[in-house]
Scaffold this motif. Structure first.
Motif, mmCIF file in Angstrom:
data_model
loop_
_atom_site.group_PDB
_atom_site.id
_atom_site.type_symbol
_atom_site.label_atom_id
_atom_site.label_comp_id
_atom_site.label_asym_id
_atom_site.label_seq_id
_atom_site.Cartn_x
_atom_site.Cartn_y
_atom_site.Cartn_z
ATOM 1 N N ASN A 36 41.523 63.920 -35.464
ATOM 2 C CA ASN A 36 40.199 63.453 -35.850
ATOM 3 C C ASN A 36 39.786 64.203 -37.117
ATOM 4 O OD1 ASN A 36 37.402 62.999 -36.142
ATOM 5 N ND2 ASN A 36 37.152 62.744 -33.936
ATOM 6 N N LEU A 37 39.459 63.460 -38.161
ATOM 7 C CA LEU A 37 39.052 64.063 -39.425
ATOM 8 C C LEU A 37 37.917 65.068 -39.237
ATOM 9 C CD1 LEU A 37 39.287 64.120 -42.545
ATOM 10 C CD2 LEU A 37 37.594 62.290 -42.586
ATOM 11 N N ASP A 38 37.006 64.799 -38.303
ATOM 12 C CA ASP A 38 35.876 65.699 -38.076
ATOM 13 C C ASP A 38 36.317 67.108 -37.691
ATOM 14 O OD1 ASP A 38 33.979 63.816 -38.708
ATOM 15 O OD2 ASP A 38 33.607 63.237 -36.629
ATOM 16 N N GLU A 39 37.508 67.234 -37.128
ATOM 17 C CA GLU A 39 37.983 68.543 -36.691
ATOM 18 C C GLU A 39 38.632 69.348 -37.804
ATOM 19 O OE1 GLU A 39 40.487 67.472 -33.434
ATOM 20 O OE2 GLU A 39 38.795 67.005 -32.144
ATOM 21 N N ASP A 57 40.717 57.399 -51.184
ATOM 22 C CA ASP A 57 41.301 57.293 -52.529
ATOM 23 C C ASP A 57 42.798 57.596 -52.559
ATOM 24 O OD1 ASP A 57 38.815 56.644 -53.556
ATOM 25 O OD2 ASP A 57 38.459 58.624 -54.461
ATOM 26 N N ASN A 58 43.273 58.434 -51.655
ATOM 27 C CA ASN A 58 44.639 58.935 -51.746
ATOM 28 C C ASN A 58 45.587 58.505 -50.634
ATOM 29 O OD1 ASN A 58 44.271 60.647 -54.153
ATOM 30 N ND2 ASN A 58 42.813 61.700 -52.823
ATOM 31 N N PHE A 59 45.055 57.832 -49.617
ATOM 32 C CA PHE A 59 45.883 57.466 -48.479
ATOM 33 C C PHE A 59 45.638 56.008 -48.099
ATOM 34 C CE2 PHE A 59 45.425 62.006 -48.417
ATOM 35 C CZ PHE A 59 46.725 62.429 -48.206
ATOM 36 N N ILE A 60 46.507 55.467 -47.273
ATOM 37 C CA ILE A 60 46.475 54.047 -46.927
ATOM 38 C C ILE A 60 45.960 53.871 -45.501
ATOM 39 C CG2 ILE A 60 47.871 51.954 -46.671
ATOM 40 C CD1 ILE A 60 49.920 53.361 -48.583
ATOM 41 N N ASP A 64 48.290 55.707 -42.932
ATOM 42 C CA ASP A 64 48.041 57.146 -42.882
ATOM 43 C C ASP A 64 46.853 57.514 -42.001
ATOM 44 O OD1 ASP A 64 50.079 57.797 -44.825
ATOM 45 O OD2 ASP A 64 48.736 56.958 -46.333
ATOM 46 N N PHE A 65 45.913 56.609 -41.877
ATOM 47 C CA PHE A 65 44.714 56.861 -41.072
ATOM 48 C C PHE A 65 44.162 55.542 -40.560
ATOM 49 C CE2 PHE A 65 42.991 55.969 -45.237
ATOM 50 C CZ PHE A 65 41.800 55.304 -44.999
ATOM 51 N N ILE A 66 43.376 55.653 -39.511
ATOM 52 C CA ILE A 66 42.651 54.498 -38.980
ATOM 53 C C ILE A 66 41.181 54.867 -38.863
ATOM 54 C CG2 ILE A 66 44.603 53.479 -37.741
ATOM 55 C CD1 ILE A 66 43.448 54.736 -35.152
ATOM 56 N N THR A 67 40.344 53.850 -38.837
ATOM 57 C CA THR A 67 38.915 54.071 -38.648
ATOM 58 C C THR A 67 38.490 53.443 -37.334
ATOM 59 O OG1 THR A 67 38.364 52.061 -39.854
ATOM 60 C CG2 THR A 67 38.430 54.100 -41.123
ATOM 61 N N MET A 68 37.507 54.053 -36.713
ATOM 62 C CA MET A 68 36.942 53.535 -35.471
ATOM 63 C C MET A 68 35.428 53.655 -35.563
ATOM 64 S SD MET A 68 39.605 55.112 -32.701
ATOM 65 C CE MET A 68 39.309 53.929 -31.412
ATOM 66 N N ALA A 69 34.761 52.497 -35.537
ATOM 67 C CA ALA A 69 33.305 52.495 -35.579
ATOM 68 C C ALA A 69 32.760 52.965 -34.238
ATOM 69 C CB ALA A 69 32.797 51.093 -35.885
ATOM 70 N N SER A 87 51.444 63.620 -40.704
ATOM 71 C CA SER A 87 51.862 63.791 -42.099
ATOM 72 C C SER A 87 50.687 63.636 -43.060
ATOM 73 C CB SER A 87 52.991 62.821 -42.462
ATOM 74 O OG SER A 87 52.579 61.493 -42.326
ATOM 75 N N CYS A 88 49.755 62.755 -42.762
ATOM 76 C CA CYS A 88 48.558 62.620 -43.597
ATOM 77 C C CYS A 88 47.756 63.918 -43.562
ATOM 78 C CB CYS A 88 47.712 61.446 -43.118
ATOM 79 S SG CYS A 88 46.161 61.225 -44.026
ATOM 80 N N MET A 89 47.570 64.482 -42.387
ATOM 81 C CA MET A 89 46.830 65.738 -42.264
ATOM 82 C C MET A 89 47.528 66.843 -43.053
ATOM 83 S SD MET A 89 46.753 68.958 -40.672
ATOM 84 C CE MET A 89 48.004 68.757 -39.434
ATOM 85 N N GLU A 90 48.854 66.860 -43.006
ATOM 86 C CA GLU A 90 49.587 67.895 -43.730
ATOM 87 C C GLU A 90 49.269 67.834 -45.224
ATOM 88 O OE1 GLU A 90 54.115 69.193 -44.922
ATOM 89 O OE2 GLU A 90 53.823 67.968 -43.138
#
Length: 120
Positions: A36-39, A57-60, A64-69, A87-90
């Motif tokens: 979770n990006l918040d962490e 801007d830098n990832f797909i 690389d990531f998903i969004t959840m409303a 790998s995105c977090m890295e």
């Protein structure tokens, strides 16, 4: 994920290591987007909006990531949560701050090295 572990720029090496150990366990599960990006955004960014902008801007999205409303009270849209691949977090977080990356490397790459040595 690891709600009891909230990281910040002031997090100690042991707190960061504990977090990455949880991430390592989750990365071995079927969850493709365990972080979770918040962490993790407070490790590098001063505001979540800056982290989200850099992520977009830098990832797909969906790779690389998903969004959840997240719905707020009365079913109204309240916020969006972002979940990252390991790998995105890295690249997004860990490599931006050298001490954080060193802890990440010890946890992840040390575990991989042990697995390779065990299999040989």
């Amino acid at each position: 994920m690891a709600k009891e572990i909230i990281l910040s720029k002031e997090s100690s090496e042991s707190e960061i290591k504990a977090y990455f150990n949880v991430v390592l366990k989750l990365s071995q599960s079927d969850n493709e987007f365990p972080i979770n990006l918040d962490e993790v955004w407070p490790l590098v960014y001063s505001e979540k909006s800056k982290a989200v902008r850099a992520l977009r801007d830098n990832f797909i999205e969906e790779v690389d990531f998903i969004t959840m409303a997240q719905n707020g009270e009365g079913g109204r849209f309240a916020s969006t949560d972002y979940y990252l691949t390991v790998s995105c977090m890295e690249f997004f977080i860990a490599r931006k701050v050298r001490p954080v990356f060193e802890v990440y490397r010890k946890v992840f790459h040390g575990t991989i090295k042990k697995a390779i040595e065990t299999n040989n």
